[in-house]
Design a protein around this motif. Structure first.
Motif, mmCIF file in Angstrom:
data_model
loop_
_atom_site.group_PDB
_atom_site.id
_atom_site.type_symbol
_atom_site.label_atom_id
_atom_site.label_comp_id
_atom_site.label_asym_id
_atom_site.label_seq_id
_atom_site.Cartn_x
_atom_site.Cartn_y
_atom_site.Cartn_z
ATOM 1 N N LEU A 49 0.920 -1.454 0.043
ATOM 2 C CA LEU A 49 -0.228 0.124 -0.026
ATOM 3 C C LEU A 49 0.699 1.340 -0.146
ATOM 4 C CD1 LEU A 49 -2.605 -1.190 2.562
ATOM 5 C CD2 LEU A 49 -2.785 -1.321 0.103
ATOM 6 N N PRO A 50 0.417 2.375 -0.551
ATOM 7 C CA PRO A 50 0.956 3.590 -0.413
ATOM 8 C C PRO A 50 1.236 4.550 0.689
ATOM 9 C CG PRO A 50 -1.136 3.832 -1.322
ATOM 10 C CD PRO A 50 -0.972 2.452 -0.961
ATOM 11 N N VAL A 51 2.069 5.497 0.600
ATOM 12 C CA VAL A 51 2.018 6.528 1.752
ATOM 13 C C VAL A 51 1.231 7.789 1.357
ATOM 14 C CG1 VAL A 51 3.642 7.804 2.986
ATOM 15 C CG2 VAL A 51 4.312 5.466 2.517
ATOM 16 N N ILE A 52 0.347 8.326 1.995
ATOM 17 C CA ILE A 52 -0.583 9.357 1.665
ATOM 18 C C ILE A 52 -0.442 10.351 2.741
ATOM 19 C CG2 ILE A 52 -2.119 7.765 0.419
ATOM 20 C CD1 ILE A 52 -3.986 8.528 2.771
ATOM 21 N N ASN A 53 -0.924 11.603 2.357
ATOM 22 C CA ASN A 53 -1.252 12.676 3.059
ATOM 23 C C ASN A 53 -2.431 12.624 3.958
ATOM 24 O OD1 ASN A 53 1.408 14.113 3.263
ATOM 25 N ND2 ASN A 53 0.687 14.914 1.108
ATOM 26 N N GLY A 54 -2.935 12.433 5.001
ATOM 27 C CA GLY A 54 -4.163 12.195 5.846
ATOM 28 C C GLY A 54 -4.013 12.427 7.311
ATOM 29 N N ILE A 55 -5.086 11.845 7.861
ATOM 30 C CA ILE A 55 -5.343 11.803 9.371
ATOM 31 C C ILE A 55 -5.312 10.298 9.768
ATOM 32 C CG2 ILE A 55 -6.786 12.478 11.339
ATOM 33 C CD1 ILE A 55 -7.758 14.896 9.517
ATOM 34 N N SER A 56 -4.418 10.197 10.672
ATOM 35 C CA SER A 56 -4.283 8.760 10.818
ATOM 36 C C SER A 56 -5.394 7.947 11.506
ATOM 37 C CB SER A 56 -3.078 8.547 11.731
ATOM 38 O OG SER A 56 -2.711 7.301 11.891
ATOM 39 N N PHE A 57 -5.966 8.485 12.488
ATOM 40 C CA PHE A 57 -7.264 7.824 13.050
ATOM 41 C C PHE A 57 -8.259 7.760 12.103
ATOM 42 C CE2 PHE A 57 -8.900 11.923 13.798
ATOM 43 C CZ PHE A 57 -10.184 11.707 13.821
#
Length: 733
Positions: A605-613
């Motif tokens: 799976l990729p690495v994205i920008n987001g909110i972890s929870f």
């Protein structure tokens, strides 16, 4: 002829001559420097004499007050004020003259400052004496005059006089010594440098003269070559037999045009006889003409037409006799002949172009009409404003924006001002000042009142240019009244939205506390009642149902809170490795996975920008659904895949904030559903099955959709009853 040797010698003499000129310039500059130093020394000596004279003049002016005759003349009844004013004016002139002469001498300037203070005291005493005269005091010779005070002041001035003269004597001696030194060195230096420069020039002259004749011949040849660089340039030297008759010509030089026009390599034909390279010259009589040109020293011009690599070509040969051979310059005038043939077709094309210009003019008129119509539709006008005198012109539609017919009044910066809203006059004036001063303004919006009294909001954008030597600002004006009204409406809607959000926050608080408190009490009392052994079996079953309902109610409230707390703020975005997120979720669900025997097949799976929870909640809901809605007697199997795609490859319509997206699919082998329910399942409280069949609140997928939208992504699903479901997610890369 050795061209390299000639070229090398020429460079050598150029360097030698440059060196000689440089030495001459250096000699002249050194002599000039010595003379200038001697001149400066003389000027300093002369300046010292001037300062000494000025000192004498200044102090003579002060010491005149010691003369009894001058005092009586100064105190002459009825003329004292006039005499005193003249005396003081004379002192100022002499003082300023001396002050200018000693500028740059700090010690003398300090003494002058002291003298100026004493001078002020001296003039005050004289004014006091004048006041006595004006008061009709009886003046006895020498008694009304403040002799003692003036004498004291003059005594101090005399001391400063001695100090200044001593300083000037010191400077005079130093400057005389400097002048004597320069007077001795300047002629000697000039003489030595002159002899050195003369020696260099004599050596250079002798070396240059030795090769003067050879350089002159080479220079004439090279000049002819340089003048004909666009043509074929060949140089031939005659070959003689034992009887001194010319039997052939040897090719000594050939330029690159031989390759371009005739396909001959210049380096390969140099050194060969023309009878081998150009055998046609021996057949058509041109060889005899070359001999005649060389022997009679007579220039010849020959024209010929030949077939070369490029086809049919016309050449003009100019044969020039030189000292050791002949220079052949061949000019290609093929283009001239071709031009003649093209003149007729050119006239026909000009006629066609003229017809085309007429057609373009008609199209331009149509486009101009379309542009004017477009101005009306877009509510746009244009203007030209001459910044030097304020005169201006406006487009027809700008008149219409103001409520007037085109050209119904003369436009200028001042006449346009009457349309400006009173509250925006200061803004308009600042716009004009900034545009005149720097050519543009930061002000882009103001209001006007049109002919019918209606307030309109205008947007202006101008550019500065110079037109026919005059500063001009030209630009466009757009009526944005409707847009301003929409913005105001949007602002009010935003206020309403903020109020709604506040109410929702209040609801969250009620849901998290006030609604859950009664549920906790219900569960507590059920637990107490259930412990009573006196209850019948039916009563126990009823209590169990009530307890399950309370638990479901509490789960529903928790899910509602989770849904409402997912907002669209992105301050907490960070780099998230979805592989780590998946590992954490599968660990939390490990008990259910083990109970069902489910298997997972996962890509990297990729690495994205987001909110972890939120990502954890998304994965938890999707995997939990795959486990919950599995088919009976079939082991659950979930496949998670990922790939990077271009935004143009995504067929679905949504707001795409990135060039590339990560596409992730969650495919299970569960019970599936009808495809026409694919959008319904993402709505809050929407269920496709009875509570008795599958537990849940109907909010999980709605939460998933909200999380994806919060991350600028898109989610959809495809399914078929009995064949499982596929959830597809797009997230910005």
């Amino acid at each position: 002829m050795n061209f390299n040797r000639i070229h090398s010698r020429t460079k050598f003499y150029i360097v030698l001559l440059t060196l000689a000129i440089a030495l001459l310039i250096f000699t002249a500059s050194m002599a000039y420097s010595q003379i200038k130093r001697m001149q400066r020394s003389a000027e300093r000596v002369a300046r010292t004499y001037q300062v000494s004279d000025a000192i004498g003049t200044l102090f003579s002016h002060y010491f005149r007050l010691e003369s009894e005759d001058f005092r009586e003349e100064l105190l002459e009844e009825g003329r004292f004020e006039e005499n005193l004013k003249d005396y003081m004016a004379e002192g100022i002139i002499v003082f300023d003259s001396l002050h200018g002469l000693v500028r740059g001498n700090a010690s003398q300037l300090k003494l002058l400052d002291d003298i100026q203070a004493l001078e002020d005291t001296l003039y005050e005493n004289l004014v006091f004496a004048g006041d006595s005269i004006n008061g009709n005091a009886k003046i006895v010779k020498g008694h009304s005059f403040p002799t003692r005070k003036i004498s004291s002041t003059l005594f101090q001035i005399r001391n400063i006089n001695d100090l200044m003269r001593a300083e000037e004597r010191r400077l005079m001696q130093a400057r005389k010594n400097e002048y004597s030194s320069n007077k001795f060195l300047a002629p000697l230096t000039t003489l030595l440098l002159g002899f050195f420069a003369l020696f260099v020039f004599l050596v250079s002259f002798l070396l240059i003269y030795r090769n003067k004749l050879r350089v002159r011949e080479s220079q004439a040849f090279l000049q002819n070559v340089l003048d004909t660089t666009d043509n074929i340039v060949n140089y031939y030297e005659p070959l003689f037999n034992s009887e001194k008759n010319i039997i052939d010509f040897n090719i000594v030089y050939a330029n690159e045009c031989n390759r371009s026009y005739l396909g001959l390599d210049p380096e390969k034909i140099i050194g060969k006889p023309i009878s081998r390279v150009f055998p046609h010259l021996m057949l058509n009589g041109e060889f005899e003409q070359l001999i005649q040109c060389y022997e009679e020293n007579r220039k010849l011009i020959l024209d010929r037409e030949i077939l070369a690599q490029a086809g049919k070509m016309w050449f003009e040969s100019i044969i020039t006799p030189m000292a050791d051979g002949i220079l052949v310059t061949i000019r290609n005038f093929t283009e001239e002949e071709q031009v003649k043939e093209e003149l007729v077709s050119l006239n026909e094309r000009l006629k066609d172009q003229n017809d085309e210009l007429l057609k373009l003019n008609q199209e331009f008129q149509i486009q101009n009409s379309i542009f004017k119509d477009a101005e009306i539709v877009a509510g746009i006008g244009s203007y030209i404003w001459h910044l030097d005198d304020g005169s201006a012109t406006m487009s027809d539609n700008l008149y219409r924006i103001l409520g007037y017919e085109p050209d119904s009044f003369n436009v200028s910066y001042q006449s346009y001002r009457k349309f400006i809203h009173p509250d925006d006059l200061e803004i308009y004036d600042r716009l004009g000042e900034e545009t005149v001063e720097i050519g543009k303004s930061t002000i882009q919006n103001y209001r006007v009142i049109d002919r019918k009294g209606k307030i309109k909001h205008l947007y202006i954008k101008g550019e500065y240019v110079e037109k026919e030597g005059r500063p001009v600002s030209f630009g466009v004006v757009q009526d944005i009244t409707s847009r301003v009204a929409k913005d105001e409406d949007l602002r009010l809607r935003n206020l309403e939205l903020e109020r709604s959000n506040a109410e929702l926050q209040s609801f969250n608080q009620v849901a998290s506390h006030d609604l859950q408190e009664p549920l906790r009490k219900i569960q507590m009392f059920i637990s107490r009642i259930a412990g009573n052994n006196a209850l019948s079996r039916n009563d126990g079953e009823d209590l169990k149902k009530i307890g399950n309902s309370a638990i479901r109610m509490r789960s529903l409230i928790d899910n509602l809170l989770n849904y409402s707390r997912i907002d669209f703020k992105h301050e907490n975005f960070e780099k998230i490795d979805l592989n780590i997120v998946l590992a954490k979720v599968t660990e939390d669900l490990s008990v259910r996975i083990d109970e069902t025997g489910a298997t997972l097949a996962v890509d990297k799976l990729p690495v994205i920008n987001g909110i972890s929870f939120q990502m954890e909640q998304l994965f938890d809901n999707l995997i939990s659904n795959a486990l919950k809605y599995s088919s009976q007697n079939v082991t659950p199997h979930l496949v998670i895949q990922s790939e990077k795609v271009d935004c143009e490859q995504i067929p679905h319509t949504f707001y795409k904030t990135a060039k590339y997206f990560y596409k992730m699919t969650f495919a299970d082998n569960g019970i599936g559903f009808e495809q026409d329910k694919a959008e319904k399942i993402f709505e809050v409280f929407q269920r496709l099955h009875l509570k008795s069949e599958y537990s849940g609140t109907g909010i999980g997928l709605a939460i998933c959709k909200k999380i994806i939208e919060n991350h600028y992504g898109f989610i959809y699903t495809t399914s078929e009853p009995g064949k499982g479901s596929v959830f597809v997610i797009y997230l910005p890369a």
